[in-house]
Write an enzyme that holds these catalytic residues in place. Structure first.
Site, short mmCIF file in Angstrom:
data_model
loop_
_atom_site.label_atom_id
_atom_site.label_comp_id
_atom_site.label_asym_id
_atom_site.label_seq_id
_atom_site.Cartn_x
_atom_site.Cartn_y
_atom_site.Cartn_z
CB SER A 27 5.92 -6.82 7.69
OG SER A 27 5.33 -5.63 8.16
NE ARG A 72 -2.33 -0.67 3.50
CZ ARG A 72 -2.63 0.07 4.55
NH1 ARG A 72 -3.64 0.92 4.51
NH2 ARG A 72 -1.93 -0.04 5.65
CG ASP A 129 3.43 -5.58 11.52
OD1 ASP A 129 4.42 -5.77 12.25
OD2 ASP A 129 2.76 -6.50 11.05
#
Length: 463
Positions: free
Chosen positions: A150, A80, A203
């Site tokens: 991540s 994203r 995250d």
């Protein structure tokens, strides 16, 4: 259910209940063990199963940040990109635009320059589209980007880290050992994109930052999703392995990597042992394998398989699906666990639809729900003990007489969607802290830390 089969089945469930027991005294010991491992991990590298990695983030958002900042969140088969517009103390988050992009499968096993080139080209398109519509000019300042990555990295500063290994569906050999920020920066320059990577985070750190922006009392960000991890704010002078000058803020965000926590106190069953043995990383991430969304459905499947083989309570159904690893997933057990229909119709439908098991009696369906409850409850209570361990390490568990407010920000699908898990986690934390200390501890669901959190950390670094 024939009487003999029922007795056999009940014995399997009774054994599971006993082996998964998490009395308050055990959980207190687990919390102490977590706090002990945290301290050992801060002493020196390799002293603890819990890595306690320095994130090099020493400034968290305050809510006073202003301007436009970008975030990039890469953690799976999609990534994203987003842009946030921050309006300072009065307006906070004025606007957020985001776009999700699917990574073509061939790029997930190609070369580093191909992957980062694709990401940079999509980022450049997003920036062009955004700035065409936006009246918010940069006033000659470079665009600042926070990058949530991540995958395991060895971080060397707030905006650099070398890739240790790929996980999930990625296998790009030439990227291992390279600085992922430098790779992205080079790719952006090739696109003519004037953007600076201000921070590299994961995250859990993003969740902490996203929640801290709105509430200065947030002390930890925790992920309970497919996997689990935690990040929290530590005093820099309480980190013996820290080398060099202490940051001006005197704080340092620690990325715990707590999924690898282990203690002989953990209530591990034969089902957990066989799951671990069959996993890609035997002997590692034991805590994660007991409490995270990736594994709860699989533990229940292994119990149901034993139940079926030992007692025959599922009749002559074909066991092909019940024999397939990870065929029963955590969302499935959550749906069954939350079934409140009088005849447990949803349990019956799910057993049929997912495992090919038909014609179950109401007693059998009740037994299936009890197994889901035992496994999810153990997970939630052990998760709460981990949270209590962080509060104990910080002296915010009521052991010191202070009424300092402490907020724990939690993100992840397991916490968000498995209601019985999140309710049990919160009630167990209250039980461990006691009535008085509980009054100053709040658990908050923090949504989308990995995206917005990255942009907010970029903003706080640019102050």
């Amino acid at each position: 259910m024939a009487a003999a089969a029922a007795v056999e089945a009940e014995q399997v469930v009774a054994d599971l209940r006993e082996k998964c027991a998490t009395p308050e005294s055990l959980l207190r010991d687990v919390a102490s063990a977590m706090a002990g491992e945290m301290s050992a991990g801060l002493e020196e590298e390799g002293r603890s199963k819990v890595k306690m990695l320095l994130s090099y983030v020493d400034k968290l958002p305050t809510g006073r940040e202003e301007g436009s900042f970008y975030g990039l969140d890469l953690g799976g088969t999609n990534f994203r990109v987003l842009k946030v517009q921050l309006g300072g103390t009065k307006k906070h988050l004025v606007h957020c635009e985001s776009r999700e992009v699917t990574i073509p499968p061939h790029l997930m096993s190609g070369t580093s320059s191909e992957l980062f080139g694709f990401i940079a080209s999509e980022l450049a398109k997003f920036v062009a589209d955004e700035e065409e519509e936006s009246t918010n000019l940069l006033n000659g300042k470079k665009r600042e980007l926070g990058f949530t990555f991540s995958f395991p990295v060895r971080q060397t500063s707030v905006a650099s880290g070398t890739l240790v290994k790929w996980t999930k569906a990625f296998s790009i050999d030439d990227a291992v050992g390279k600085d992922v920020v430098a790779e992205l920066q080079t790719a952006m320059e090739k696109q003519g994109l004037d953007m600076h990577v201000a921070a590299l985070i994961n995250d859990a750190v993003g969740t902490l930052a996203g929640a801290r922006y709105y509430d200065e009392d947030v002390v930890a960000g925790i992920i309970f999703g497919t996997g689990t991890n935690a990040a929290y704010v530590e005093k820099a002078n309480a980190i013996p392995k820290w080398e060099g000058k202490l940051p001006n803020s005197e704080d340092m965000v620690i990325n715990m990597e707590w999924g690898n926590f282990f203690s002989c106190l953990l209530p591990v069953t034969e089902f957990d042992q066989s799951l671990d043995k069959d996993s890609l990383n035997p002997g590692e991430q034991i805590y994660e394998k007991l409490i995270s969304g990736m594994y709860l459905g699989e533990i229940v499947r292994r119990v149901l398989l034993k139940l079926s083989l030992q007692s025959g309570i599922f009749g002559d159904n074909d066991h092909c699906k019940l024999n397939t690893q990870f065929h029963l997933r955590t969302p499935h057990i959550s749906t069954m666990h939350h079934d409140e229909t009088p005849d447990l119709k949803i349990v019956s439908e799910k057993l049929h639809e997912i495992l090919g098991i038909t014609d179950t009696s109401l007693e059998t369906r009740k037994m299936v729900i009890e197994i889901c409850d035992i496994v999810a409850r153990r997970a939630a209570r052990l998760a709460a003990a981990g949270v209590a361990g962080i509060l104990l390490k910080l002296g915010r568990n009521g052991s010191v007489d202070n009424n300092q407010r402490s907020v724990i920000a939690i993100d992840g699908g397991l916490f968000e969607h498995y209601t019985k898990f999140s309710e049990c986690l919160e009630s167990t934390l209250g039980e461990l802290l006691g009535q008085e200390a509980s009054k100053s501890v709040t658990v908050k669901h923090a949504n989308d830390g990995s995206g917005i959190g990255a942009a907010l950390i970029a903003a706080s670094q640019s102050r």
